[in-house]
Design a protein around this motif. Structure first.
Motif, short mmCIF file in Angstrom:
data_model
loop_
_atom_site.label_atom_id
_atom_site.label_comp_id
_atom_site.label_asym_id
_atom_site.label_seq_id
_atom_site.Cartn_x
_atom_site.Cartn_y
_atom_site.Cartn_z
N MET A 298 0.84 -1.19 0.00
CA MET A 298 0.00 0.00 0.00
C MET A 298 0.88 1.24 0.00
N ARG A 299 0.26 2.36 -0.42
CA ARG A 299 1.02 3.60 -0.58
C ARG A 299 0.39 4.71 0.26
N PHE A 300 1.25 5.36 1.06
CA PHE A 300 0.77 6.37 1.99
C PHE A 300 1.61 7.63 1.87
N LEU A 301 0.96 8.77 2.10
CA LEU A 301 1.65 10.05 2.12
C LEU A 301 1.33 10.77 3.42
N TYR A 302 2.37 11.23 4.08
CA TYR A 302 2.22 12.07 5.27
C TYR A 302 2.77 13.44 4.92
N LEU A 303 1.98 14.50 5.17
CA LEU A 303 2.40 15.87 4.94
C LEU A 303 2.70 16.54 6.27
N GLY A 304 3.85 17.21 6.35
CA GLY A 304 4.23 17.92 7.56
C GLY A 304 3.36 19.13 7.82
N ASP A 305 3.61 19.79 8.93
CA ASP A 305 2.77 20.89 9.42
C ASP A 305 2.38 21.88 8.32
N ILE A 306 1.09 22.02 8.09
CA ILE A 306 0.57 22.99 7.12
C ILE A 306 0.50 24.34 7.82
N VAL A 307 1.23 25.33 7.28
CA VAL A 307 1.37 26.62 7.94
C VAL A 307 0.69 27.72 7.13
N GLY A 308 -0.43 28.23 7.65
CA GLY A 308 -1.07 29.41 7.10
C GLY A 308 -1.62 29.23 5.70
N ARG A 309 -1.98 30.37 5.11
CA ARG A 309 -2.67 30.39 3.82
C ARG A 309 -1.82 29.79 2.70
N SER A 310 -0.52 30.11 2.67
CA SER A 310 0.34 29.59 1.60
C SER A 310 0.40 28.07 1.62
N GLY A 311 0.60 27.52 2.81
CA GLY A 311 0.65 26.07 2.93
C GLY A 311 -0.66 25.41 2.59
N ARG A 312 -1.75 26.00 3.06
CA ARG A 312 -3.08 25.43 2.76
C ARG A 312 -3.34 25.43 1.26
N LYS A 313 -3.06 26.55 0.62
CA LYS A 313 -3.33 26.68 -0.81
C LYS A 313 -2.60 25.61 -1.61
N LEU A 314 -1.31 25.41 -1.32
CA LEU A 314 -0.55 24.42 -2.07
C LEU A 314 -1.04 23.01 -1.75
N GLY B 299 6.79 16.38 2.84
CA GLY B 299 6.17 15.22 3.47
C GLY B 299 7.01 13.98 3.28
N VAL B 300 6.40 12.84 3.54
CA VAL B 300 7.06 11.54 3.48
C VAL B 300 6.13 10.56 2.77
N PHE B 301 6.68 9.87 1.79
CA PHE B 301 5.95 8.82 1.07
C PHE B 301 6.45 7.47 1.54
N VAL B 302 5.52 6.56 1.82
CA VAL B 302 5.89 5.22 2.28
C VAL B 302 5.08 4.18 1.50
N GLU B 303 5.77 3.16 1.05
CA GLU B 303 5.11 2.00 0.44
C GLU B 303 5.34 0.81 1.37
N THR B 304 4.26 0.09 1.69
CA THR B 304 4.35 -1.01 2.64
C THR B 304 4.09 -2.35 1.97
N ASP B 305 4.53 -3.39 2.63
CA ASP B 305 4.23 -4.75 2.21
C ASP B 305 2.79 -5.08 2.56
N ASP B 306 2.03 -5.58 1.62
CA ASP B 306 0.60 -5.83 1.85
C ASP B 306 0.36 -6.87 2.93
N LYS B 307 1.27 -7.80 3.10
CA LYS B 307 1.05 -8.88 4.07
C LYS B 307 1.45 -8.48 5.48
N THR B 308 2.59 -7.81 5.63
CA THR B 308 3.11 -7.52 6.97
C THR B 308 2.77 -6.12 7.46
#
Length: 271
Positions: free
Chosen positions: A1-17, A240-249
């Motif tokens: 599976m594929r997951f994305l974590y985004l770091g702290d969203i700061v203010g209007r500029s961060g929200r917009k992007l 942010g950080v992108f992670v791909e995991t093993d479907d079984k474990t």
């Protein structure tokens, strides 16, 4: 599976992007789940219900927070009814909201998201390690849930690293937030847990950790506060950080940093 974590969203500029890019990244990276830390999304301090709903509509599945979670007082009124918005698990018993949640993915799969806050140079909350341990004791990676993320919101790199090793082999990803600066240590630990000390922020990096430079410089050089901190409003960079995991474990097969936008050297994970 594929997951994305985004770091702290700061203010209007961060929200917009973030609002612009999350739908595109979900498609481009074939993401199964997206988590974002939103504790600085409302003018740099806290998050509002309106902003949370905008992020959910754009494709963010869960929003984590941290020490600024209560800066917008309305959060106290809706966090109990919005299970996709979580606060640090080690707040005292009786604090509104939840510090962890299990969320449904496609094909009956489940993800456990845990938000914890460090105590070094931070508010003296309950022991984050004991609270995370108590939550992990209820679940088994690869059996009852297929993905487990721990967002450790803290100042000290040592405390975040310790949380990574503490959870190694039992969770899919431990990632730090709060420092607003992406660290260069994305790795898979010995037991198979993906780890990065800090994901960085989603905001304007022509700033002091997302804030307009004038007031922080005034306070550092003259030790005088003359105004409130306000978010820098220039073009943002998404981190942010992108992670791909093993479907079984449920353990990590791959981790890559994500940097996309105006100022930092870009790095986009391969599809």
């Amino acid at each position: 599976m594929r997951f994305l974590y985004l770091g702290d969203i700061v203010g209007r500029s961060g929200r917009k992007l973030a609002l612009e890019q999350v739908p595109l990244l979900r498609d481009q990276l074939r993401l199964d789940f997206v988590v974002a830390n939103g504790e600085n999304a409302a003018a740099g301090f806290g998050i509002t219900e309106k902003i949370a709903q905008e992020l959910f509509a754009a494709g963010v599945d869960v929003i984590t927070t941290g020490n600024h979670v209560w800066d917008q007082k309305e959060t106290l009124g809706y966090i109990n009814s919005e299970k996709r918005l979580i606060r640090p698990i080690n707040f005292p018993k009786g604090t509104p909201g939840m510090g962890a949640g299990v969320f449904e993915l496609s094909r009956g799969r489940k993800a456990l998201i845990i938000n914890a806050m460090g105590r070094i140079f931070m508010d003296p909350l309950d022991d984050p390690f004991a609270c995370v341990e108590a939550e992990l004791s209820k679940h088994r990676l690869g059996v009852t849930v297929q993905f487990i993320l721990v967002d450790i919101h803290g100042e000290a790199t040592s405390e975040k690293m310790a949380m990574g090793h503490f959870c190694d082999g039992r969770v899919s990803l431990v990632v730090g937030s709060h420092s607003h600066v992406p660290t260069a240590d994305a790795q898979i630990l010995d037991g198979g847990t993906a780890y990065q000390t800090d994901a960085g922020m989603c905001g304007d990096y022509n700033s002091v950790i997302g804030m307009d430079k004038a007031e922080p410089l005034q306070r550092f050089t003259r030790k005088i506060a003359t105004a409130r901190f306000t978010p820098a409003l220039g073009p943002a960079t998404l981190c942010g950080v992108f992670v791909e995991t093993d479907d079984k474990t449920g353990l990590a097969r791959r981790i890559e940093p994500l940097r996309l936008g105006a100022r930092l050297h870009e790095h986009l994970p391969t599809g």
